[in-house]
Design a protein around this motif. Sequence first.
Motif, short mmCIF file in Angstrom:
data_model
loop_
_atom_site.label_atom_id
_atom_site.label_comp_id
_atom_site.label_asym_id
_atom_site.label_seq_id
_atom_site.Cartn_x
_atom_site.Cartn_y
_atom_site.Cartn_z
N LEU A 11 0.83 -1.20 0.00
CA LEU A 11 0.00 0.00 0.00
C LEU A 11 0.87 1.25 0.00
O LEU A 11 1.78 1.37 0.81
CB LEU A 11 -0.91 0.02 1.23
N LYS A 12 0.56 2.15 -0.90
CA LYS A 12 1.19 3.49 -0.91
C LYS A 12 0.08 4.50 -1.22
O LYS A 12 -0.38 4.61 -2.35
CB LYS A 12 2.30 3.56 -1.97
N LEU A 39 -2.02 -9.61 4.56
CA LEU A 39 -0.92 -8.78 5.02
C LEU A 39 -0.93 -7.46 4.26
O LEU A 39 -0.72 -7.43 3.04
CB LEU A 39 0.42 -9.48 4.80
N LEU A 40 -1.21 -6.38 4.96
CA LEU A 40 -1.17 -5.05 4.37
C LEU A 40 0.18 -4.42 4.68
O LEU A 40 0.52 -4.22 5.85
CB LEU A 40 -2.30 -4.18 4.93
N ILE A 41 0.95 -4.13 3.64
CA ILE A 41 2.30 -3.56 3.81
C ILE A 41 2.23 -2.07 3.54
O ILE A 41 2.11 -1.64 2.38
CB ILE A 41 3.32 -4.23 2.86
N ASN A 42 2.29 -1.26 4.57
CA ASN A 42 2.24 0.19 4.40
C ASN A 42 3.63 0.70 4.02
O ASN A 42 4.53 0.76 4.85
CB ASN A 42 1.75 0.87 5.68
N ASP A 43 3.78 1.07 2.76
CA ASP A 43 5.10 1.44 2.23
C ASP A 43 5.26 2.95 2.20
O ASP A 43 5.32 3.58 1.14
CB ASP A 43 5.25 0.85 0.82
N GLY A 44 5.32 3.53 3.39
CA GLY A 44 5.59 4.97 3.50
C GLY A 44 4.46 5.85 3.03
O GLY A 44 4.71 6.92 2.44
N LEU A 63 -6.72 -9.57 9.31
CA LEU A 63 -5.88 -8.49 8.80
C LEU A 63 -4.63 -8.33 9.66
O LEU A 63 -4.71 -8.23 10.89
CB LEU A 63 -6.64 -7.17 8.77
N LYS A 64 -3.47 -8.32 9.01
CA LYS A 64 -2.21 -8.04 9.68
C LYS A 64 -1.52 -6.90 8.94
O LYS A 64 -1.54 -6.85 7.71
CB LYS A 64 -1.32 -9.29 9.69
N ILE A 65 -0.94 -6.00 9.70
CA ILE A 65 -0.39 -4.79 9.10
C ILE A 65 1.09 -4.69 9.44
O ILE A 65 1.49 -4.88 10.60
CB ILE A 65 -1.15 -3.54 9.63
N ILE A 66 1.87 -4.37 8.43
CA ILE A 66 3.30 -4.12 8.61
C ILE A 66 3.56 -2.70 8.14
O ILE A 66 3.33 -2.36 6.98
CB ILE A 66 4.17 -5.12 7.82
N ASP A 67 4.02 -1.87 9.04
CA ASP A 67 4.30 -0.46 8.74
C ASP A 67 5.80 -0.29 8.55
O ASP A 67 6.57 -0.42 9.50
CB ASP A 67 3.79 0.42 9.88
N LEU A 68 6.23 -0.01 7.32
CA LEU A 68 7.64 0.21 7.04
C LEU A 68 8.04 1.61 7.48
O LEU A 68 7.22 2.54 7.52
CB LEU A 68 7.94 0.02 5.55
N SER A 69 9.30 1.79 7.80
CA SER A 69 9.77 3.05 8.37
C SER A 69 9.76 4.20 7.36
O SER A 69 9.74 5.36 7.75
CB SER A 69 11.19 2.88 8.93
N ARG A 70 9.75 3.87 6.07
CA ARG A 70 9.66 4.87 5.01
C ARG A 70 9.27 4.14 3.73
O ARG A 70 9.01 2.94 3.75
CB ARG A 70 11.00 5.60 4.81
N ASN A 71 9.23 4.89 2.64
CA ASN A 71 8.90 4.27 1.35
C ASN A 71 10.15 3.58 0.78
O ASN A 71 11.13 4.22 0.45
CB ASN A 71 8.39 5.34 0.37
N PHE A 72 10.09 2.25 0.69
CA PHE A 72 11.19 1.46 0.15
C PHE A 72 10.91 0.97 -1.27
O PHE A 72 11.78 0.38 -1.89
CB PHE A 72 11.49 0.27 1.05
N GLY A 73 9.71 1.18 -1.79
CA GLY A 73 9.36 0.72 -3.12
C GLY A 73 8.57 -0.58 -3.08
O GLY A 73 8.63 -1.35 -2.11
N LYS A 74 7.84 -0.81 -4.16
CA LYS A 74 6.95 -1.96 -4.22
C LYS A 74 7.71 -3.28 -4.13
O LYS A 74 7.25 -4.23 -3.49
CB LYS A 74 6.13 -1.92 -5.50
N GLU A 75 8.89 -3.36 -4.76
CA GLU A 75 9.63 -4.62 -4.74
C GLU A 75 10.04 -4.98 -3.31
O GLU A 75 9.95 -6.14 -2.90
CB GLU A 75 10.89 -4.50 -5.62
N ALA A 76 10.48 -3.99 -2.54
CA ALA A 76 10.85 -4.24 -1.15
C ALA A 76 9.63 -4.59 -0.31
O ALA A 76 9.69 -5.45 0.58
CB ALA A 76 11.57 -3.02 -0.56
N ALA A 77 8.50 -3.93 -0.59
CA ALA A 77 7.27 -4.23 0.15
C ALA A 77 6.82 -5.66 -0.12
O ALA A 77 6.37 -6.37 0.80
CB ALA A 77 6.18 -3.24 -0.22
N LEU A 78 6.94 -6.11 -1.36
CA LEU A 78 6.60 -7.50 -1.67
C LEU A 78 7.54 -8.46 -0.95
O LEU A 78 7.10 -9.49 -0.41
CB LEU A 78 6.68 -7.72 -3.18
#
Length: 325
Positions: A11-12, A39-44, A63-78
């Motif tokens: 998610l972005k 798994l919802l990956i919040n990508d910044g 629903l499980k949520i993973i909040d990344l520390s910043r935007n790392f891009g879709k490939e990293a979120a996957l």
Amino acid sequence: MSVDLSIIVPLKNEEANLSNLWARLEPVVRSLGLGFEVLLINDGSTDRTLARALEMAQAIPELKIIDLSRNFGKEAALACGFSHARGAAVVSMDGDLQHPPEMLPEMVARWREGYEMVYAVRRSREYQGLLDRAFTRAFYWLFEHLSAVKLPPEAGDFRLLDRKVVDALNALPERNRFMKGMYAWVGFRTLGIPFTVEHRSGGTSSFSPLKKLGFAFDALTAFSNLPLRVWSVVGAGISLAAFLYIVVRIIRVMVYGLDVPGYESLLAVMLFLGGMQLLSLGILGDYLARVFEEAKGRPLYVVRERFGFTEDKQKRATRRVRKVA
């Protein structure tokens, strides 16, 4: 409860799409009769995507949520989603509803038949503009002719992967990741099924033309060293042409007594060779930058916080017990 199916959604800035996504995804997944997790990956995200996801998770235990520390891009979120998914099968899909959830029953059925990777194939790209379509065709043509890895035509990130495929992807160490190429590289028994790409449910894409160009170049250099090797051929050709030109000029001077042309031709040759050298150095520098990035060994992504994971709750409970003691 055992998890049979994990669904990864990067998610972005998808606040406007989350409710519609779950409204269409939930009845489809529950009809499969499988234990599942989403798994919802919040990508910044810079909007209320995370807040809206947390609101939904209070009433939806899957629903499980993973909040990344910043935007790392879709490939990293996957990659983050694949490393956290527990299902025997894992589905990756976009959160803007361009990947219709109604495709999941057919994907699961094909997986049960023994296919270890089931990918969705676009019937057309009418949702794109003419320029985007031309750029996409040019990229896939170049990738097909430059790389030894063959990409299935019109296949994207909407696919179901068996646990064996996910484990193989998680074992790949590179940081500069082109997931479509990695899917093809690991192999396994695959099958493509056609689907029609829908228009975005809401919001706008954050994938700008400049990002697409950089992504395309990263993909080409990640799966082909031909851009490096081709300059040996170009250099040899230029050297041969220059040698033949010198021979011709010497013969003309000796036979006809003609003077060698003036500085204009010399300047043109120097500019041409200088441009070729700078271009080849730029390509070489890009490969060297990749080596530098890999050598630093930084993680592919950084997780700020995870929500809905049982082990996290156990760790927090353990810390509270220790504090009380």
